[in-house]
Design a protein around this motif. Structure first.
Motif, PDB file in Angstrom:
ATOM      1  N   ASN A 111      -3.655  16.940  17.390  1.00  0.00           N
ATOM      2  CA  ASN A 111      -3.574  14.829  16.824  1.00  0.00           C
ATOM      3  C   ASN A 111      -4.960  14.779  18.855  1.00  0.00           C
ATOM      4  OD1 ASN A 111      -1.680  14.124  15.862  1.00  0.00           O
ATOM      5  ND2 ASN A 111      -0.139  14.089  17.748  1.00  0.00           N
ATOM      6  N   PRO A 118      -1.070   9.375  20.504  1.00  0.00           N
ATOM      7  CA  PRO A 118      -1.880  10.721  19.669  1.00  0.00           C
ATOM      8  C   PRO A 118      -2.124   9.492  18.286  1.00  0.00           C
ATOM      9  CG  PRO A 118       1.118  11.217  20.598  1.00  0.00           C
ATOM     10  CD  PRO A 118      -0.007   9.461  21.176  1.00  0.00           C
ATOM     11  N   ALA A 119      -2.664  11.006  17.472  1.00  0.00           N
ATOM     12  CA  ALA A 119      -3.283  10.157  15.845  1.00  0.00           C
ATOM     13  C   ALA A 119      -3.950  11.562  15.787  1.00  0.00           C
ATOM     14  CB  ALA A 119      -4.190   9.180  16.368  1.00  0.00           C
ATOM     15  N   ASP A 120      -3.844  11.798  14.329  1.00  0.00           N
ATOM     16  CA  ASP A 120      -4.536  12.798  13.783  1.00  0.00           C
ATOM     17  C   ASP A 120      -5.844  11.828  13.396  1.00  0.00           C
ATOM     18  OD1 ASP A 120      -3.718  11.622  11.359  1.00  0.00           O
ATOM     19  OD2 ASP A 120      -2.932  13.167  10.894  1.00  0.00           O
TER      20      ASP A 120
END
Length: 149
Positions: A111, A118-120
């Motif tokens: 992430n 949080p992000a991918d």
């Protein structure tokens, strides 16, 4: 037989200089990406539909080692800032893009933080004729970061 040997020598001779091309350093690669991203500044996200309520004007895009900043202005002149932190280039997974190839998505196995969430994945806006160059530059950046570790 001589023709085949000569042809083989020409092919090998042509390939050797191509394989020894200059590779950009990390700083040069990031500068190249930023210079290309600047080409999209002062442009709309979706050029086909300028009247759309979500068609923001791109004011700024800037990338550095582990961060990216984007500033957009909405139709009603509100500024939206997106901050991407903790970019782990060695965890790069894949690219994606929208239908008109103006928004390049960068996916990670680990992430990143997009506005403290949080992000991918995060996206950058790229001129459609520069998508492949930016993808290659990002792959070069990934290669450099992995070699440093």
């Amino acid at each position: 037989m001589k023709k085949y040997l000569l042809c083989l020598l020409i092919v090998i001779g042509a390939y050797h200089p191509v394989s020894a091309q200059y590779q950009r350093s990390k700083t040069e690669t990031i500068d190249f990406i930023n210079n290309t991203l600047k080409l999209r500044e002062e442009t709309r996200i979706y050029e086909e539909d300028p009247a759309s309520k979500v068609n923001s004007l791109i004011l700024l895009q800037h990338l550095d080692n582990e961060n990216c900043k984007q500033v957009k202005q909405t139709i009603d002149n509100k500024r939206l800032t997106t901050i991407i932190n903790k970019i782990h280039w060695d965890a790069f997974r894949a690219f994606g893009y929208n239908d008109n190839r103006s928004e390049l998505y960068i996916y990670f196995n680990k992430n990143v933080m997009v506005n403290n969430s949080p992000a991918d994945v995060f996206s950058i806006y790229v001129p459609d004729d520069k998508v492949e160059e930016i993808k290659n530059a990002i792959l070069r950046l990934v290669e450099i970061i992995k070699a440093e570790k």
